[in-house]
Write a protein that holds these residues in place. Structure first.
Motif, mmCIF file in Angstrom:
data_model
loop_
_atom_site.group_PDB
_atom_site.id
_atom_site.type_symbol
_atom_site.label_atom_id
_atom_site.label_comp_id
_atom_site.label_asym_id
_atom_site.label_seq_id
_atom_site.Cartn_x
_atom_site.Cartn_y
_atom_site.Cartn_z
ATOM 1 N N LEU A 106 -7.401 4.671 4.604
ATOM 2 C CA LEU A 106 -7.604 5.534 3.438
ATOM 3 C C LEU A 106 -9.069 5.889 3.232
ATOM 4 O O LEU A 106 -9.408 6.606 2.293
ATOM 5 C CB LEU A 106 -7.046 4.851 2.186
ATOM 6 N N VAL B 212 0.854 -1.195 0.000
ATOM 7 C CA VAL B 212 0.000 0.000 0.000
ATOM 8 C C VAL B 212 0.891 1.248 0.000
ATOM 9 O O VAL B 212 0.795 2.119 0.870
ATOM 10 C CB VAL B 212 -0.994 0.009 1.184
ATOM 11 N N GLN C 294 -1.744 4.454 -2.647
ATOM 12 C CA GLN C 294 -2.534 5.404 -1.867
ATOM 13 C C GLN C 294 -3.161 6.475 -2.758
ATOM 14 O O GLN C 294 -4.306 6.877 -2.566
ATOM 15 C CB GLN C 294 -1.667 6.050 -0.794
ATOM 16 N N ARG D 25 -4.027 -0.789 6.580
ATOM 17 C CA ARG D 25 -3.565 0.387 5.829
ATOM 18 C C ARG D 25 -4.619 0.877 4.845
ATOM 19 O O ARG D 25 -4.800 2.090 4.674
ATOM 20 C CB ARG D 25 -2.254 0.054 5.114
#
Length: 331
Positions: free
Chosen positions: A81, A25, A30, A77
């Motif tokens: 987001l 990630v 991202q 992770r």
């Protein structure tokens, strides 16, 4: 964030979708996922990230896996987001045989209205679902295709392969730049030889998932997340302990600064901040202990100047690593 294993587990709803391995990630991932989330929120739709385990390259080409993130770490992770739904699909040889048009039909059934991808993206059997093919299918099924620009850092695209290469060099600073955060691993504390405790420098020996990437052998300064939301400065040694155990398997040992207690059986997360030195053989235990004290002093200086501001990560007890987990000798 809702997590499911199969597309069939999702009820139909207007969705913005992206599909990929997303190992690590990193900043490129991202940026792509950020555009998915932004579009979904603007339209009042659902954001859906679809990823796979094992990595397709492991199944299709038999590559030795060295994952930058375990399934659990990837989940955490991606959740940060702002994604609404994560589909962590099992990838098998049967999965690899799915034709692009058939997979698109599955996505349309869950409500896909927009598909986001990188410029070199392709899906389906033999990667037949190129962007051009997906756009043609979109006109047929009523979804749009959006291509995210490749994310560059230092004049080069950010890719998982660049992160792995940095780790092979032991350059954890370069890896952190590509990931947008320090490289991290989690593992259960297991019994070790006990030498550190005899010297007044106790270490926690971590059983790391064998398929997880690690930095090159050496000594590192880092932060360690403990159960209960605590975070401590640490010196981390990765290697084969050449002064005592030449030829033994690689180990990960952590000495926590300003902390003492029993951590056996608990899972810790280690964040690598800076490489201190190579691992090497010392003529005597006394010389090794003297060097460890110098490592501790240097690590303290580095870490006091570089506090880690990310949330403390508490790995789930009873990790979701694949069936079989660690080999018997590493449990």
């Amino acid at each position: 964030m809702r997590v499911v294993r199969h597309l069939e587990d999702l009820e139909p709803a207007p969705s913005v979708v992206t599909v990929g391995a997303f190992d690590g990630v990193h900043l490129g991932h991202q940026a792509l996922i950020g555009q998915v989330v932004a579009m979904a929120r603007a339209m009042g739709w659902r954001s859906v990230v679809i990823t796979f385990f094992p990595h397709p390259a492991v199944v299709l080409r038999g590559e030795t896996p060295f994952y930058l993130t375990s399934p659990e770490e990837k989940r955490r992770r991606i959740a940060r987001l702002g994604v609404d739904v994560l589909v962590q699909m099992p990838f098998t040889r049967e999965t690899a045989q799915i034709r692009a048009a058939d997979f698109v039909e599955r996505l349309v059934r869950i409500g896909m209205r927009a598909l986001w991808a990188g410029p070199d993206f392709a899906m389906g059997h033999r990667r037949e679902g190129t962007l051009a093919v997906l756009e043609a299918l979109g006109r047929q099924h009523g979804y749009t295709v959006h291509v995210a620009l490749e994310f560059h850092l230092g004049g080069q695209p950010v890719r998982s392969s660049r992160v792995r290469e940095a780790l092979r060099r032991g350059d954890v600073r370069a890896a952190a730049e590509l990931l947008g955060a320090p490289f991290a691993v989690s593992g259960e504390v297991i019994a070790g030889a006990g030498r550190g405790r005899q010297w007044g420098i106790p270490t926690a020996n971590l059983a790391i998932w064998p398929e997880h990437a690690l930095p090159a052998n050496g000594v590192y300064a880092g932060w360690v997340d403990l159960p209960g939301g605590m975070r401590c400065m640490a010196v981390i040694n990765i290697g084969v302990r050449p002064t005592f155990d030449q030829g033994s398997e690689r180990t990960v040992e952590v000495h926590l600064l300003d902390w003492s207690g029993n951590l056996y059986g608990r899972r810790l997360t280690v964040h690598f901040i800076e490489r201190l030195r190579d691992e090497r053989r010392f003529p005597s235990a006394a010389e090794l202990v003297a060097q460890i004290h110098r490592d501790i002093a240097r690590a303290r200086t580095i870490l006091e100047a570089a506090p880690l501001r990310t949330p403390v990560e508490e790995p789930e007890q009873g990790s979701d690593l694949p069936a079989g987990g660690l080999p018997a000798g590493r449990r």
